[in-house]
Design a protein around this motif. Structure first.
Motif, PDB file in Angstrom:
ATOM      1  N   TYR A 155      62.898 -51.680 -12.796  1.00  0.00           N
ATOM      2  CA  TYR A 155      61.921 -50.771 -12.199  1.00  0.00           C
ATOM      3  C   TYR A 155      62.266 -49.311 -12.495  1.00  0.00           C
ATOM      4  CZ  TYR A 155      59.429 -48.142  -8.603  1.00  0.00           C
ATOM      5  OH  TYR A 155      58.642 -47.220  -7.942  1.00  0.00           O
ATOM      6  N   MET A 156      63.524 -48.939 -12.339  1.00  0.00           N
ATOM      7  CA  MET A 156      63.913 -47.551 -12.555  1.00  0.00           C
ATOM      8  C   MET A 156      63.859 -47.157 -14.024  1.00  0.00           C
ATOM      9  SD  MET A 156      64.248 -46.199  -9.657  1.00  0.00           S
ATOM     10  CE  MET A 156      64.859 -44.607 -10.251  1.00  0.00           C
ATOM     11  N   ARG A 158      58.064 -55.220   5.755  1.00  0.00           N
ATOM     12  CA  ARG A 158      57.569 -56.591   5.845  1.00  0.00           C
ATOM     13  C   ARG A 158      57.437 -57.216   4.465  1.00  0.00           C
ATOM     14  NH1 ARG A 158      52.476 -55.157   9.468  1.00  0.00           N
ATOM     15  NH2 ARG A 158      51.759 -57.243   8.844  1.00  0.00           N
ATOM     16  N   SER A 159      57.055 -56.423   3.466  1.00  0.00           N
ATOM     17  CA  SER A 159      56.926 -56.974   2.124  1.00  0.00           C
ATOM     18  C   SER A 159      58.303 -57.263   1.529  1.00  0.00           C
ATOM     19  CB  SER A 159      56.145 -56.009   1.229  1.00  0.00           C
ATOM     20  OG  SER A 159      56.782 -54.753   1.153  1.00  0.00           O
ATOM     21  N   PHE A 160      59.275 -56.361   1.733  1.00  0.00           N
ATOM     22  CA  PHE A 160      60.611 -56.622   1.203  1.00  0.00           C
ATOM     23  C   PHE A 160      61.246 -57.815   1.906  1.00  0.00           C
ATOM     24  CE2 PHE A 160      65.247 -55.995   1.455  1.00  0.00           C
ATOM     25  CZ  PHE A 160      65.544 -56.134   0.106  1.00  0.00           C
ATOM     26  N   SER A 161      61.090 -57.919   3.228  1.00  0.00           N
ATOM     27  CA  SER A 161      61.633 -59.066   3.952  1.00  0.00           C
ATOM     28  C   SER A 161      61.040 -60.371   3.442  1.00  0.00           C
ATOM     29  CB  SER A 161      61.363 -58.912   5.456  1.00  0.00           C
ATOM     30  OG  SER A 161      62.020 -57.772   5.973  1.00  0.00           O
ATOM     31  N   ALA A 162      59.740 -60.354   3.121  1.00  0.00           N
ATOM     32  CA  ALA A 162      59.093 -61.559   2.593  1.00  0.00           C
ATOM     33  C   ALA A 162      59.676 -61.926   1.229  1.00  0.00           C
ATOM     34  CB  ALA A 162      57.587 -61.339   2.488  1.00  0.00           C
ATOM     35  N   TRP A 163      59.988 -60.916   0.402  1.00  0.00           N
ATOM     36  CA  TRP A 163      60.578 -61.215  -0.910  1.00  0.00           C
ATOM     37  C   TRP A 163      62.037 -61.648  -0.766  1.00  0.00           C
ATOM     38  CZ3 TRP A 163      64.798 -59.206  -3.500  1.00  0.00           C
ATOM     39  CH2 TRP A 163      64.961 -59.654  -4.819  1.00  0.00           C
ATOM     40  N   VAL A 178      57.378 -45.017  -1.601  1.00  0.00           N
ATOM     41  CA  VAL A 178      56.083 -45.638  -1.892  1.00  0.00           C
ATOM     42  C   VAL A 178      56.221 -46.629  -3.037  1.00  0.00           C
ATOM     43  CG1 VAL A 178      53.736 -45.201  -2.700  1.00  0.00           C
ATOM     44  CG2 VAL A 178      54.757 -43.701  -0.994  1.00  0.00           C
ATOM     45  N   GLY A 179      57.002 -46.259  -4.057  1.00  0.00           N
ATOM     46  CA  GLY A 179      57.183 -47.146  -5.204  1.00  0.00           C
ATOM     47  C   GLY A 179      57.868 -48.444  -4.840  1.00  0.00           C
ATOM     48  N   LEU A 180      58.940 -48.378  -4.049  1.00  0.00           N
ATOM     49  CA  LEU A 180      59.662 -49.589  -3.659  1.00  0.00           C
ATOM     50  C   LEU A 180      58.794 -50.485  -2.781  1.00  0.00           C
ATOM     51  CD1 LEU A 180      63.200 -48.128  -2.884  1.00  0.00           C
ATOM     52  CD2 LEU A 180      62.537 -49.521  -4.855  1.00  0.00           C
ATOM     53  N   GLU A 181      58.064 -49.887  -1.858  1.00  0.00           N
ATOM     54  CA  GLU A 181      57.193 -50.686  -0.995  1.00  0.00           C
ATOM     55  C   GLU A 181      56.108 -51.380  -1.811  1.00  0.00           C
ATOM     56  OE1 GLU A 181      55.566 -52.318   2.533  1.00  0.00           O
ATOM     57  OE2 GLU A 181      57.530 -51.504   2.012  1.00  0.00           O
ATOM     58  N   SER A 182      55.522 -50.666  -2.784  1.00  0.00           N
ATOM     59  CA  SER A 182      54.503 -51.266  -3.638  1.00  0.00           C
ATOM     60  C   SER A 182      55.092 -52.350  -4.524  1.00  0.00           C
ATOM     61  CB  SER A 182      53.847 -50.182  -4.503  1.00  0.00           C
ATOM     62  OG  SER A 182      53.193 -49.217  -3.706  1.00  0.00           O
ATOM     63  N   LEU A 183      56.320 -52.126  -5.015  1.00  0.00           N
ATOM     64  CA  LEU A 183      56.973 -53.096  -5.899  1.00  0.00           C
ATOM     65  C   LEU A 183      57.124 -54.445  -5.219  1.00  0.00           C
ATOM     66  CD1 LEU A 183      58.664 -53.970  -8.381  1.00  0.00           C
ATOM     67  CD2 LEU A 183      60.654 -52.952  -7.226  1.00  0.00           C
ATOM     68  N   PHE A 184      57.678 -54.472  -4.019  1.00  0.00           N
ATOM     69  CA  PHE A 184      57.919 -55.756  -3.360  1.00  0.00           C
ATOM     70  C   PHE A 184      56.632 -56.353  -2.803  1.00  0.00           C
ATOM     71  CE2 PHE A 184      62.117 -53.749  -3.398  1.00  0.00           C
ATOM     72  CZ  PHE A 184      62.825 -54.760  -4.012  1.00  0.00           C
TER      73      PHE A 184
END
Length: 458
Positions: free
Chosen positions: A277-278, A119-124, A202-208
């Motif tokens: 990020y990486m 949901r966070s990535f879709s929003a971004w 976890v990192g990608l989800e937190s990032l977006f």
């Protein structure tokens, strides 16, 4: 998913197998829990925890039919019993639930790719593939679904990223629905371990979530193993990974005008963000966690300040020293290393007791915070310069004396906490390739977007 599942855990020892249940707590962190019980031999040690004893992955059958793995279990209670038959009962927590495959070693390279709908990535990402057609009276006459789109990029040390967006129509009994689906798929450069995949997910989800100002519950991550060499035409083995123990916010994603950043607002594309990020994943993960805890999850001002201040301090000390100051520090470190290597221990002790450096060139923390404020203000913001001294004083009071007490300047403390949180947030955005002048312009013309992000100085 079901809130509670039956599970069976085989045991290689002479003691019996475990039977029990797993579930996810209905709290903000969604912690995974388990209970297991078994009959034991008459003279067996009643406190033995068997396969749960080493915090290693525990494999079993969920609902007695499907392979599953409990990741990083922790036994919190052991309850022996011997009423009619001796038995042992366990209760505890675990970090993640992997359904569909068994993993004995979380550091073994097994997985070729991972995909998820976040949901966070879709929003971004912001895809909108549903296009209504209206008449002169603004009544909807038809709805078109645009062609699905697939964006691809390659990120060094991560892999190939594919983002698929498409419109989906769902027919119900009385109501139908249309929605846009956005799927993030990552094909690794090489096989990766379960431990690595969990960290990246976890990192990608937190990032977006950080970019849009939203932290929903973790999605289900679909992990794929490579096809067996002996049967290359077989379907790819898919497993569902559900990670617990992560803070989450309730409700929907913020309105697009309230999101801190979205795709297309500046030159920070998906590829730019992921490469940035990486390049500093560990540091960025630490900063993002501190920011989100300070903004949303800390119970008190003391907790929030204590979470963000050490991370902010580490960043400004590493970022805002000039070349001469860095050279001075390297020389000082080299000198004391030379002293430590002296053959006579009495000389070493004498040097450490009686030698002192005069006219140190190393800048103090207030000066470094002031430089950070100056750099952010140059991008279009307006943090007060006096905040540098105030933040440093608050840091000394927090970590070297009694924390904040009732009757003190609560408004001042709150402003200082907001200031370091927003400074750290803006420095992190810049490191990700986001244009701060664009963010500053948006915050000046659109109150909602940045007020939601807790701008400290109006």
């Amino acid at each position: 998913m079901q809130t509670e599942r039956w599970i069976y855990f085989p045991e290689e020892s002479e003691d019996g197998a475990w039977t029990g249940r797993i579930w996810s707590d209905a709290n903000a962190m969604g912690q995974w829990r388990f209970e297991a019980i078994r009959i034991v031999e008459e003279n067996a040690f009643p406190y033995a925890t068997g396969v749960f004893g080493k915090a290693a992955p525990v494999i079993g059958l969920v609902d007695f039919e499907k392979k599953a793995t409990l990741v990083r279990p922790l036994v919190e209670r052991v309850e022996p019993g011997n009423h009619h038959f001796p038995r042992t009962k366990l209760a505890g927590s675990f970090q993640a639930f992997l359904e569909g495959t068994c993993v004995d070693d979380e550091n073994e390279a097994l997985f070729a790719s991972v995909s998820f709908e976040s949901r966070s990535f879709s929003a971004w990402y912001g895809s909108d593939l549903i296009r209504p057609t209206r008449d002169d009276q603004f009544r909807t006459r038809s709805i078109d679904l645009a062609e699905p789109s697939v964006d691809t990029c390659v990120v060094d040390s991560l892999g190939t990223v594919e983002v698929a967006s498409y419109g989906q129509f769902s027919r119900g009994d009385d109501e139908h629905s249309l929605r846009t689906r956005t799927v993030f798929r990552l094909r690794f450069e090489e096989l990766r371990s379960l431990s690595y995949v969990m960290d990246v997910c976890v990192g990608l989800e937190s990032l977006f979530g950080f970019l849009v100002g939203y932290r929903p519950p973790m999605p289900v991550f679909q992990l794929l193993k490579p096809r067996p060499k002996e049967d290359p035409q077989s379907p790819e083995p898919i497993s569902g990974l559900r990670i617990g123990g992560a803070y989450a916010l309730e409700g929907k994603a913020p309105h697009p005008l309230e999101r801190l950043h979205m795709r297309g607002r500046d030159g920070a594309s998906l590829e730019v963000l992921l490469k940035a990020y990486m390049s500093a994943r560990v540091s960025l993960d630490s900063r993002i966690h501190a920011i989100q805890y300070s903004k949303w999850f800390g119970a008190t001002l003391n907790d929030q300040f204590a979470a963000v201040m050490p991370v902010f301090e580490e960043l400004v000390k590493a970022r805002f020293k000039n070349d001469s100051e860095l050279s001075y520090e390297h020389l000082a470190q080299a000198f004391w290393a030379y002293v430590d290597e002296a053959p006579d221990p009495d000389l070493v002790e004498f040097a450490k007791k009686h030698l002192d450096v005069k006219d140190k060139k190393s800048p103090g923390l207030p000066a470094l915070i002031g430089r950070a404020i100056e750099s952010i203000n140059a991008e279009g913001f307006s943090f007060e310069e006096l905040l540098a001294k105030r933040i440093n004083k608050r840091r000394a009071e927090m970590f070297h004396t009694t924390p904040f007490k009732s009757g003190e300047n609560l408004a001042g403390f709150y402003e200082e906490k907001l200031a370091i949180t927003d400074l750290l947030m803006l420095l992190t955005l810049k490191d990700l390739g986001v244009s701060l002048p664009v963010v500053a312009k948006g915050s000046a013309t659109d109150y909602h977007r940045f007020s939601r992000q807790q701008r400290a100085i109006p």
